[in-house]
Every structure is written in C-alpha cells, then in structure tokens.
Design a protein around this motif. Structure first.
Motif, short mmCIF file in Angstrom:
data_model
loop_
_atom_site.label_atom_id
_atom_site.label_comp_id
_atom_site.label_asym_id
_atom_site.label_seq_id
_atom_site.Cartn_x
_atom_site.Cartn_y
_atom_site.Cartn_z
N GLN A 1 -0.90 -11.99 -19.29
CA GLN A 1 -0.46 -13.39 -19.40
C GLN A 1 -0.48 -14.12 -18.07
O GLN A 1 -0.87 -15.29 -18.00
N PHE A 2 -0.06 -13.42 -17.02
CA PHE A 2 0.05 -14.09 -15.73
C PHE A 2 -1.11 -13.77 -14.79
O PHE A 2 -1.22 -14.40 -13.72
N GLY A 3 -1.94 -12.80 -15.13
CA GLY A 3 -3.06 -12.47 -14.27
C GLY A 3 -2.63 -11.87 -12.95
O GLY A 3 -3.15 -12.24 -11.88
N VAL A 4 -1.68 -10.94 -13.00
CA VAL A 4 -1.14 -10.32 -11.78
C VAL A 4 -1.16 -8.81 -11.94
O VAL A 4 -1.44 -8.27 -13.01
N SER A 5 -0.85 -8.12 -10.85
CA SER A 5 -0.83 -6.67 -10.88
C SER A 5 0.47 -6.15 -11.50
O SER A 5 1.45 -6.88 -11.63
N ARG A 6 0.48 -4.87 -11.86
CA ARG A 6 1.68 -4.27 -12.47
C ARG A 6 2.85 -4.26 -11.48
O ARG A 6 4.00 -4.45 -11.90
N SER A 7 2.57 -4.06 -10.19
CA SER A 7 3.66 -4.04 -9.21
C SER A 7 4.38 -5.39 -9.15
O SER A 7 5.60 -5.45 -8.99
N VAL A 8 3.64 -6.49 -9.31
CA VAL A 8 4.25 -7.82 -9.31
C VAL A 8 5.14 -7.99 -10.54
O VAL A 8 6.27 -8.49 -10.46
N VAL A 9 4.64 -7.54 -11.70
CA VAL A 9 5.42 -7.62 -12.93
C VAL A 9 6.70 -6.80 -12.81
O VAL A 9 7.80 -7.24 -13.20
N ARG A 10 6.59 -5.61 -12.25
CA ARG A 10 7.77 -4.76 -12.12
C ARG A 10 8.80 -5.36 -11.17
O ARG A 10 10.00 -5.23 -11.39
N GLN A 11 8.35 -6.03 -10.12
CA GLN A 11 9.29 -6.72 -9.23
C GLN A 11 10.02 -7.83 -9.97
O GLN A 11 11.23 -8.03 -9.80
N ALA A 12 9.28 -8.57 -10.82
CA ALA A 12 9.90 -9.66 -11.58
C ALA A 12 10.95 -9.12 -12.55
O ALA A 12 12.06 -9.66 -12.67
N LEU A 13 10.61 -8.03 -13.25
CA LEU A 13 11.55 -7.44 -14.20
C LEU A 13 12.76 -6.85 -13.49
O LEU A 13 13.89 -6.91 -13.99
N SER A 14 12.54 -6.27 -12.31
CA SER A 14 13.65 -5.74 -11.54
C SER A 14 14.61 -6.85 -11.14
O SER A 14 15.84 -6.66 -11.15
N GLY A 15 14.07 -8.02 -10.80
CA GLY A 15 14.91 -9.16 -10.46
C GLY A 15 15.77 -9.60 -11.62
O GLY A 15 16.95 -9.92 -11.46
N LEU A 16 15.19 -9.63 -12.84
CA LEU A 16 15.96 -10.00 -14.03
C LEU A 16 17.02 -8.96 -14.33
O LEU A 16 18.13 -9.29 -14.76
N SER A 17 16.70 -7.69 -14.10
CA SER A 17 17.66 -6.62 -14.34
C SER A 17 18.83 -6.72 -13.37
O SER A 17 20.00 -6.53 -13.75
N ASP A 18 18.53 -7.06 -12.11
CA ASP A 18 19.59 -7.20 -11.10
C ASP A 18 20.54 -8.34 -11.46
O ASP A 18 21.73 -8.29 -11.12
N LEU A 19 20.04 -9.36 -12.15
CA LEU A 19 20.88 -10.48 -12.57
C LEU A 19 21.65 -10.18 -13.85
O LEU A 19 22.46 -11.00 -14.29
N GLY A 20 21.39 -9.02 -14.45
CA GLY A 20 22.07 -8.66 -15.69
C GLY A 20 21.50 -9.35 -16.92
O GLY A 20 22.13 -9.37 -17.98
N LEU A 21 20.28 -9.92 -16.80
CA LEU A 21 19.70 -10.67 -17.91
C LEU A 21 18.90 -9.78 -18.86
O LEU A 21 18.67 -10.17 -20.01
N ILE A 22 18.43 -8.63 -18.39
CA ILE A 22 17.70 -7.72 -19.26
C ILE A 22 18.18 -6.29 -19.02
O ILE A 22 18.78 -5.99 -17.99
N ARG A 23 17.92 -5.43 -20.02
CA ARG A 23 18.16 -4.00 -19.88
C ARG A 23 16.82 -3.30 -19.98
O ARG A 23 16.04 -3.55 -20.91
N ARG A 24 16.53 -2.43 -19.03
CA ARG A 24 15.26 -1.71 -19.02
C ARG A 24 15.52 -0.33 -19.59
O ARG A 24 16.22 0.48 -19.01
N GLN A 25 14.93 -0.07 -20.76
CA GLN A 25 15.18 1.16 -21.49
C GLN A 25 13.90 1.96 -21.62
O GLN A 25 12.85 1.41 -21.98
N ARG A 26 14.02 3.26 -21.34
CA ARG A 26 12.85 4.13 -21.44
C ARG A 26 12.42 4.22 -22.90
O ARG A 26 13.22 4.49 -23.79
N GLY A 27 11.17 3.98 -23.15
CA GLY A 27 10.62 4.06 -24.50
C GLY A 27 10.68 2.75 -25.26
O GLY A 27 9.94 2.56 -26.23
#
Length: 288
Positions: free
Chosen positions: A59-85
């Motif tokens: 969707q954004f045309g970026v690398s996986r490391s960029v996506v993971r940084q974005a998701l980590s930021g949302l997780s740090d804010l308590g807006l998402i939960r990252r669950q294995r599987g």
C-alpha cells in the motif's frame, strides 16, 4: 499489476493518504500517523485486524523495516496489540472522562471509571502569567507549572498552571511529580473551593501535537479557569489541553420558566412567611 492497483485491492478501510517523500518526515512516522488517524476516526474499530506487514508494504511502497517501525510506534502508544499468529489488532483506546462542573479531583474521576492517571512534571519556574491570570490571581509573582497527564502510556492532557509564589514558595518539580496540586495546596493551609471554567475547541500547534501524540492542527479541548479558596484568594489559573479521546460530562438541569411559579411554591412561601411572623411576634412579646 501496478502499485496503484495493488493498493486499491489490498486497502481494507478508507482511502490511504499518499506519503510525502520530499521533506515530509520519516516514512515510518508518516505511516504511523496515517494509521493513528484511522484508529481515532474509528475507520479501524477496536478488535479489528490491521493489514498485514506485506499488505502495508504494498500500500505504501516501503520496505518491511519501515512498516515494522510504524507498527512499533502504534504499539508504544497503546493503540494496537501485536499478537503472534494474528498480526496487529486495534486496541480499545482509553477515554478520559471528567465533569465540567467539578473543580479538581481528576484522579478520583478517573478512578471511578477504573482508570489510573499518572503525572509527569515538565517544568516549574518563576514566570509572570498572561493578563487574564494576573487579574485572576491578583499578582505577577507566580510559578508556571507545566505537566502532562497520562492514562497508562497514553498522554491525555497537557496542563499549564500559574500559582502564587507568596502562597506556595517551596513548590518544586520533585514535589509535584505524581502528586495532586490541590492536595499540596491543602497541605499548605489553603482549601480550594472552585471557580469559573470554560471549555472551547482549539487547534493543536506543533508543540502540543508532539506532547499529546496527535497531528498538528488536530482539534483539542481547552479547559481554562481559576480556582479560589473560600475567602476568594486565587490559588491557580490554568489552561488544560485535552486529547481528542476526552469526554466532558455535564449534569444539565431544566430551570423553571421565568414568570411561571407553581402553586406549591406559592404555598410554601406563604407558610414560611406565617412562621416568620409568628416567631417575630413571640420575640416582641418576650422583650416587653
């Protein structure tokens, strides 16, 4: 398939805003802010799954490391939960509820909803307040106190308060950290009683946006007012900017229409008048 077609096919909600690759800031921060905005706007409701890392890459045309940084930021804010599987799931965003007509007691109000607030003091320094603060406090010799209130790790309010230094000469950042300001005033012999307040919607500037983890220009609720003691001394003049996930509760009462007085009210007044006249007559007879 073109990148635009892949984005349209994979996009789960709304329209994805394009990234600004020329001076728009780090790409992971832009992606984080876009997803943050969708969560706040309820385009992504609590419990729903975010697109997978692969889908966000397309969707954004970026690398996986960029996506993971974005998701980590949302997780740090308590807006998402990252669950294995399961990938990333939108968390329930905590909502701060407070009563407009109640002075102070924000910790108690949060506790009534099963929440716990914590306070971080940014600064305590001598500073003259704006003219409205001078009028409210009757002095220019004041402390300016800046604090951030948090629900968990989520900042929900930024407070800028002025208090008279003559009343509270020993205030420090260490003393105020995770402490009740009104409680400390009571400890110094001053009993806060209340005062006028007003609430208005304002746009966040860059500093407020950074402090409250919102987008610049996003509407915030600004609570302004003064707290006085029973003798009318101004104890604090404050501005509190609340994040968008704040609900102000108001206990509204219907007033009697002007010119319309109930017969029951008239009857009570007549009885009271008769009782007063009787007691006055008794006092006059006793004084003779």
């Amino acid at each position: 398939m073109s990148l635009e077609s892949a984005e349209a096919a994979a996009e789960p909600v709304g329209r994805i805003s394009p990234l600004n690759r020329d001076g728009g800031g780090p790409l992971h921060a832009q992606i984080r802010d876009i997803l943050h905005r969708q969560i706040v706007d309820m385009a992504l409701s609590p419990g729903s799954s975010l697109p997978t890392e692969e889908e966000l890459q397309r969707q954004f045309g970026v690398s996986r490391s960029v996506v993971r940084q974005a998701l980590s930021g949302l997780s740090d804010l308590g807006l998402i939960r990252r669950q294995r599987g399961r990938g990333s799931v939108v968390a329930s965003t905590p909502v701060l509820r407070r009563h407009v007509q109640r002075a102070g007691g924000l910790d108690e109000q949060a506790a009534a909803h099963g929440q716990r607030l914590r306070t971080h003091v940014i600064s305590v320094e001598p500073s003259e307040p704006p003219q409205a603060g001078i009028d409210a406090l009757g002095t220019t010799n004041t402390w300016q106190i800046e604090r951030v209130r948090y629900l968990g790790d989520l900042p929900v309010a930024f407070m800028r308060t002025w208090v008279p230094r003559d009343f509270f000469p020993h205030f420090t950042a260490e003393l105020l950290e995770n402490a009740s300001l009104l409680g400390l005033m009571r400890d110094h012999g001053y009993q806060p009683a209340g005062g006028p307040r007003q609430v208005q919607a304002v746009s966040s500037d860059h500093d407020l946006a950074r402090t409250l983890n919102v987008n610049a220009g996003e509407p915030l609720l600004l609570l302004q007012g003064v707290t006085r003691d029973a003798l009318g001394h101004g104890l604090e003049w404050f501005n509190v900017w609340h994040s968008p996930n704040t609900v102000f509760d108001v206990d509204a009462q219907v007033t009697t229409q002007p010119g319309r007085i109930s017969q029951e009210h008239v009857r009570r007044l007549r009885n009271l008048t008769q009782q007063l006249e009787s007691e006055l007559a008794d006092l006059e007879r006793g004084g003779r």
